[in-house]
Write a protein that holds these residues in place. Structure first.
Motif, short mmCIF file in Angstrom:
data_model
loop_
_atom_site.label_atom_id
_atom_site.label_comp_id
_atom_site.label_asym_id
_atom_site.label_seq_id
_atom_site.Cartn_x
_atom_site.Cartn_y
_atom_site.Cartn_z
N CYS A 1 18.80 -9.77 -13.71
CA CYS A 1 18.88 -8.66 -12.76
C CYS A 1 18.36 -9.08 -11.40
CB CYS A 1 18.00 -7.50 -13.22
SG CYS A 1 18.27 -6.93 -14.89
N ASP A 2 18.80 -8.39 -10.37
CA ASP A 2 18.22 -8.56 -9.04
C ASP A 2 16.96 -7.72 -8.90
OD1 ASP A 2 20.22 -10.33 -8.12
OD2 ASP A 2 21.53 -8.64 -7.66
N ALA A 3 16.90 -6.57 -9.58
CA ALA A 3 15.75 -5.67 -9.54
C ALA A 3 15.46 -5.23 -10.98
CB ALA A 3 16.03 -4.47 -8.64
N PRO A 4 14.75 -6.04 -11.75
CA PRO A 4 14.55 -5.76 -13.17
C PRO A 4 13.99 -4.37 -13.47
CG PRO A 4 13.84 -7.99 -12.69
CD PRO A 4 14.16 -7.33 -11.37
N SER A 5 13.03 -3.89 -12.70
CA SER A 5 12.44 -2.58 -13.02
C SER A 5 13.47 -1.46 -12.87
CB SER A 5 11.21 -2.30 -12.16
OG SER A 5 11.56 -2.22 -10.80
N ARG A 6 14.33 -1.54 -11.89
CA ARG A 6 15.36 -0.51 -11.68
C ARG A 6 16.36 -0.49 -12.84
NH1 ARG A 6 20.22 -0.56 -7.41
NH2 ARG A 6 20.30 -2.63 -8.28
N VAL A 7 16.81 -1.67 -13.26
CA VAL A 7 17.80 -1.73 -14.33
C VAL A 7 17.16 -1.35 -15.66
CG1 VAL A 7 19.48 -3.20 -15.50
CG2 VAL A 7 19.14 -3.42 -13.04
N ALA A 8 15.92 -1.75 -15.88
CA ALA A 8 15.21 -1.37 -17.12
C ALA A 8 15.04 0.14 -17.20
CB ALA A 8 13.86 -2.07 -17.19
N ARG A 9 14.70 0.79 -16.08
CA ARG A 9 14.56 2.26 -16.09
C ARG A 9 15.90 2.92 -16.40
NH1 ARG A 9 11.65 1.26 -11.41
NH2 ARG A 9 13.35 2.12 -10.17
N PHE A 10 16.99 2.38 -15.85
CA PHE A 10 18.31 2.93 -16.16
C PHE A 10 18.57 2.88 -17.66
CE2 PHE A 10 22.73 2.12 -17.27
CZ PHE A 10 23.36 3.21 -16.72
N TRP A 11 18.34 1.71 -18.29
CA TRP A 11 18.63 1.56 -19.71
C TRP A 11 17.65 2.36 -20.57
CZ3 TRP A 11 23.10 0.61 -21.45
CH2 TRP A 11 24.00 -0.12 -20.68
N ALA A 12 16.42 2.53 -20.12
CA ALA A 12 15.46 3.36 -20.86
C ALA A 12 15.96 4.81 -20.90
CB ALA A 12 14.08 3.30 -20.23
N ALA A 13 16.56 5.27 -19.81
CA ALA A 13 17.10 6.62 -19.77
C ALA A 13 18.43 6.72 -20.50
CB ALA A 13 17.27 7.08 -18.31
N ALA A 14 19.18 5.63 -20.54
CA ALA A 14 20.51 5.66 -21.15
C ALA A 14 20.47 5.59 -22.67
CB ALA A 14 21.35 4.50 -20.60
N LEU A 15 19.50 4.89 -23.23
CA LEU A 15 19.48 4.63 -24.67
C LEU A 15 18.39 5.42 -25.38
CD1 LEU A 15 19.83 0.75 -24.58
CD2 LEU A 15 21.63 2.42 -25.10
N ASP A 16 18.73 6.00 -26.51
CA ASP A 16 17.73 6.65 -27.36
C ASP A 16 16.80 5.59 -27.94
OD1 ASP A 16 18.84 9.16 -27.03
OD2 ASP A 16 20.03 9.07 -28.87
N ASP A 17 15.54 5.95 -28.13
CA ASP A 17 14.55 5.14 -28.84
C ASP A 17 14.15 3.86 -28.13
OD1 ASP A 17 14.53 7.04 -30.91
OD2 ASP A 17 16.21 6.05 -31.90
N PHE A 18 14.42 3.71 -26.83
CA PHE A 18 13.95 2.56 -26.05
C PHE A 18 13.00 3.07 -24.98
CE2 PHE A 18 17.41 0.48 -28.12
CZ PHE A 18 17.08 -0.86 -28.14
N GLU A 19 11.87 2.40 -24.85
CA GLU A 19 10.85 2.80 -23.89
C GLU A 19 10.41 1.61 -23.07
OE1 GLU A 19 9.44 5.91 -23.60
OE2 GLU A 19 10.69 6.77 -25.19
N LEU A 20 10.13 1.84 -21.80
CA LEU A 20 9.53 0.79 -20.98
C LEU A 20 8.19 0.40 -21.58
CD1 LEU A 20 10.20 2.05 -17.36
CD2 LEU A 20 11.10 -0.02 -18.39
#
Length: 127
Positions: free
Chosen positions: A11-30
């Motif tokens: 990623c170019d901005a790991p925290s931004r993409v990780a937050r997107f996927w945390a919101a997109a997927l059930d049962d995944f947390e930062l």
């Protein structure tokens, strides 16, 4: 034999993409930052927002969003297929989170995450 430890997404901005996927997927947390990790980052001149490796813990594996260096390939080498009971509603939800529509077929919809990584939304098959 080997065991899958995590899936790494450049990623170019790991925290931004990780937050997107945390919101997109059930049962995944930062993964939370404890005081020791915040101090370690600070010693490097970094914060959780600028961390070059942000972890997203799930029920059976970890997704690692890692700072990309070098040129971006036209198409990502690994992508997620996510399953939803109602594909069109899920596409709308993900678009509201920051995904962009790329194309659609009868079986799946191709979206891009906030950095352009492609992923597919497929409908859950009825039992």
């Amino acid at each position: 034999m080997a065991k899958l430890k995590e899936i790494v997404i450049d990623c170019d901005a790991p925290s931004r993409v990780a937050r997107f996927w945390a919101a997109a997927l059930d049962d995944f947390e930062l993964r939370p930052y404890d005081d020791a990790e915040i101090a370690r980052l600070a010693a490097l001149g970094l914060t959780p927002e600028t961390d070059p490796s942000v972890m997203l813990d799930g029920p059976s594996l970890t997704l690692c969003f890692h700072l990309r260096t070098g040129p971006r390939p036209e198409r990502n080498r690994i992508h997620f297929d996510i399953q939803a009971a109602h594909r069109s509603a899920e596409v709308a939800r993900l678009t509201a989170l920051g995904a962009t529509f790329l194309r659609e077929t009868e079986q799946y919809t191709v979206l891009r995450d906030p950095e352009g990584n492609q992923f597919c939304v497929v409908a859950a098959k009825p039992d």
